[in-house]
Design a protein around this motif. Structure first.
Motif, PDB file in Angstrom:
ATOM      1  N   TYR A 170      28.347  -7.526 -15.808  1.00 28.65           N
ATOM      2  CA  TYR A 170      28.148  -7.260 -14.544  1.00 28.65           C
ATOM      3  C   TYR A 170      29.065  -7.884 -13.610  1.00 28.65           C
ATOM      4  O   TYR A 170      29.304  -7.254 -12.491  1.00 28.65           O
ATOM      5  CB  TYR A 170      26.673  -7.833 -14.204  1.00 28.65           C
ATOM      6  N   LYS A 173      31.702  -5.242 -12.437  1.00 27.94           N
ATOM      7  CA  LYS A 173      31.331  -4.064 -11.816  1.00 27.94           C
ATOM      8  C   LYS A 173      31.890  -4.132 -10.448  1.00 27.94           C
ATOM      9  O   LYS A 173      31.849  -5.169  -9.744  1.00 27.94           O
ATOM     10  CB  LYS A 173      29.827  -3.759 -11.845  1.00 27.94           C
ATOM     11  N   GLU A 207      16.149   0.073 -15.236  1.00 29.39           N
ATOM     12  CA  GLU A 207      16.676   0.977 -16.256  1.00 29.39           C
ATOM     13  C   GLU A 207      15.813   2.036 -16.653  1.00 29.39           C
ATOM     14  O   GLU A 207      14.643   1.809 -16.830  1.00 29.39           O
ATOM     15  CB  GLU A 207      16.981   0.286 -17.523  1.00 29.39           C
ATOM     16  N   ASP A 226      17.640 -11.101 -22.366  1.00 30.58           N
ATOM     17  CA  ASP A 226      18.751  -9.992 -22.432  1.00 30.58           C
ATOM     18  C   ASP A 226      19.176  -9.591 -21.078  1.00 30.58           C
ATOM     19  O   ASP A 226      20.535  -9.470 -20.886  1.00 30.58           O
ATOM     20  CB  ASP A 226      17.887  -8.704 -22.752  1.00 30.58           C
ATOM     21  N   LYS A 322      12.851  -1.943 -18.824  1.00 32.15           N
ATOM     22  CA  LYS A 322      13.308  -0.787 -19.464  1.00 32.15           C
ATOM     23  C   LYS A 322      12.292   0.353 -19.077  1.00 32.15           C
ATOM     24  O   LYS A 322      11.075   0.082 -18.804  1.00 32.15           O
ATOM     25  CB  LYS A 322      13.323  -0.669 -21.033  1.00 32.15           C
TER      26      LYS A 322
HETATM   27  C1  BG6 Z   1      23.271  -5.270 -21.521  1.00 32.66           C
HETATM   28  C2  BG6 Z   1      21.626  -5.265 -22.226  1.00 32.66           C
HETATM   29  O1  BG6 Z   1      23.729  -6.553 -21.509  1.00 32.66           O
HETATM   30  O2  BG6 Z   1      23.199  -4.610 -20.289  1.00 32.66           O
HETATM   31  C3  BG6 Z   1      21.087  -4.267 -22.194  1.00 32.66           C
HETATM   32  O3  BG6 Z   1      21.599  -6.083 -23.545  1.00 32.66           O
HETATM   33  C4  BG6 Z   1      21.128  -3.382 -20.866  1.00 32.66           C
HETATM   34  O4  BG6 Z   1      19.743  -4.124 -22.631  1.00 32.66           O
HETATM   35  C5  BG6 Z   1      22.637  -3.345 -20.418  1.00 32.66           C
HETATM   36  O5  BG6 Z   1      20.824  -2.129 -20.958  1.00 32.66           O
HETATM   37  C6  BG6 Z   1      22.770  -2.773 -18.967  1.00 32.66           C
HETATM   38  O6  BG6 Z   1      23.991  -2.448 -18.545  1.00 32.66           O
HETATM   39  P1  BG6 Z   1      24.384  -1.569 -17.466  1.00 32.66           P
HETATM   40  O7  BG6 Z   1      25.816  -1.801 -17.320  1.00 32.66           O
HETATM   41  O8  BG6 Z   1      24.115  -0.260 -18.168  1.00 32.66           O
HETATM   42  O9  BG6 Z   1      23.496  -1.860 -16.256  1.00 32.66           O
END
Ligand code: BG6
Length: 473
Positions: A170, A173, A207, A226, A322
């Protein structure tokens, strides 16, 4: 800006993350001219593959209909493969011979954490690690404070902290870095960035995908481990931290650490946990995790207090899950209402909200209140100052994927966007009692519908404070 020539040794070179993110990322940086034929990438895994078969696999993962075939071939000329037993002796001599002197060495461990220690020890034992080498590790960095401490000890037994790069993608980004630019390169926001002016902050990482395919890992982890302990924590730190005196890795990380250390324990009444149920064709969390009795959360919302002078009285609401309505990540800063309203009929105006969108559609919007244009008297309406980064980037290079940027930072030796060991431990020290509380009380997550905004409890969490979540699409 091109980086110095390097030897990047990628452990777990045929794994899922390598195929989805690392190989495509390296290829894009090669195409962008950030490194050239003087650099090499050595793929390492246990599989017994020859050079040609390995390069074929790499070519497949960077498959891009727009990519120039010649460039792919050229890139692959700098890719080699060595089969190594990470916990045994096989292959290490070959690796020791393959790496070049006087070249930046980076060891990227895209493997499960239980291999961090064994690999680090062998890199040292076989004389492959030099005082200038870097070691990169992926999350999960432990599953609690104790395991994170053990991982730190294992890595620090062979490498110094300034050589260790703990990835939280993150931080790579574009918009997340822009948050620092917004706060510390403008004079407009910083005087307002405190509890006298800000009512509350909402940090959402929603997500739409399920945990299908990763159920076994996820069920041991849940949304708290996570996503919250790492990604949301980093977003919270960048939003709440004091201005560092300079933009250097330790100055920035010192300030982030102070935020984590200022976090109050979160009482159960300020947490909503959820788990998605089956809907139509879509299986339930329990189907996907393979655990019919699972009490792991696929959604969490919580109210977090940063107990310091700047933030006392301004809660931060975090939310992630999720199978929600839409993929949407944002930080929304809600400013306080004007102290007195002079316009009739506008006693409770829509306050100013600054929304920093991380994905999709990266950008920023500042919601303001203006006069409704035209005749009809002094009626108020909402208008927004909108900046979508894709528009302002037109003609120039598109934002890099987080991994591309972070890997090049490793080569440059810039740790600013990587987590320091004490930060990770502090985040676990905060998260552990929250998780332990659920286990002790045998709390069950509340069910929510696939495609919704999460469980009812999440709405109530806001409602009891007289606030509302921003909509997830
Ligand atoms: C990961 C998690 O670190 O980040 C996942 O283990 C998650 O569960 C993902 O889906 C999300 O990343 P992004 O960049 O798609 O937002």
């Amino acid at each position: 800006i091109p980086v110095k020539a390097f030897d990047l040794v990628l452990f777990g070179a045929t794994g899922d993350l390598a195929q989805r993110k690392i190989w495509p990322g390296l290829f894009h940086r090669f195409v962008a001219g950030q490194f050239d034929e003087h650099s090499r990438i050595l793929g390492v895994s246990r599989s017994d593959l020859d050079q040609a078969a390995f390069r074929k696999k790499v070519a497949k993962s960077i498959e891009d209909p727009k990519a120039d075939k010649d460039l792919i071939e050229k890139f692959l000329e700098h890719v080699d493969y060595i089969s190594i037993d990470a916990t045994g002796e096989r292959g290490w001599d070959a690796l020791a011979q393959a790496v070049r002197p006087d070249t930046v060495r980076a060891f990227y461990l895209s493997v499960a954490p239980r291999f961090f220690g064994p690999i680090a020890r062998r890199l040292e034992k076989f004389g492959i690690a030099t005082p200038d080498s870097r070691i990169v590790v992926e999350k999960p960095f432990g599953h609690d404070l104790e395991s994170a401490k053990t991982l730190n000890e294992e890595l620090r037994a062979c490498f110094q902290e300034h050589q260790i790069y703990r990835i939280d993608h993150y931080l790579g980004k574009e918009t997340v870095q822009n948050l620092m630019a917004l706060r510390f390169a403008n004079s407009l926001f910083e005087p307002l960035w405190n509890s006298s002016q800000i009512d509350h902050v909402q940090i959402t990482v929603a997500e739409s995908l399920s945990v299908e395919g990763r159920g076994e890992y996820y069920d041991q982890s849940g949304a708290m481990r996570d996503m919250v302990q790492n990604h949301l924590m980093q977003l919270l730190c960048l939003t709440a931290m004091e201005p560092p005196s300079k933009f250097t890795p330790n100055a920035v990380r010192n300030e982030k650490l102070k935020v984590i250390e200022a976090l109050e324990p979160v009482p159960p009444s300020d947490i909503a946990r959820g788990q998605y149920r089956a809907f139509g064709e879509q299986g339930s969390y329990r189907d996907h995790s393979g655990n019919p009795d699972s009490t792991t959360e696929s959604f969490i919302a919580m109210k977090v207090e940063v107990a310091n002078w700047r933030w006392a009285g301004t809660p931060f609401y975090l939310r992630t899950g999720k199978c929600l309505r839409q993929r949407l990540s944002e930080i929304a800063v809600f400013f306080r209402n004007p102290p007195h309203m002079i316009f009739p009929g506008a006693e409770t105006p829509q306050g100013n909200v600054l929304v920093i969108r991380l994905q999709p559609d990266e950008g920023m919007t500042l919601h303001t209140t203006i006069k409704d244009p035209g005749p009809g008297g002094m009626r108020l309406t909402e208008a927004s100052l909108d900046m979508t980064f894709a528009d302002s980037l037109k003609g120039s290079e598109q934002p890099q994927d987080a991994y591309e940027r972070l890997i090049m930072d490793v080569i440059r030796g810039d740790q600013t966007l990587f987590m320091r060991g004490d930060e990770v431990e502090s985040a676990w020290a905060w998260a552990d009692p929250i998780i332990a509380g659920w286990t002790e009380r045998k709390t069950k997550p509340q069910q929510y519908d696939v495609g919704s905004a999460g469980p009812e409890d999440a709405l109530l969490l806001m409602h009891k404070d007289g606030r509302r979540w921003r909509s997830i699409g």
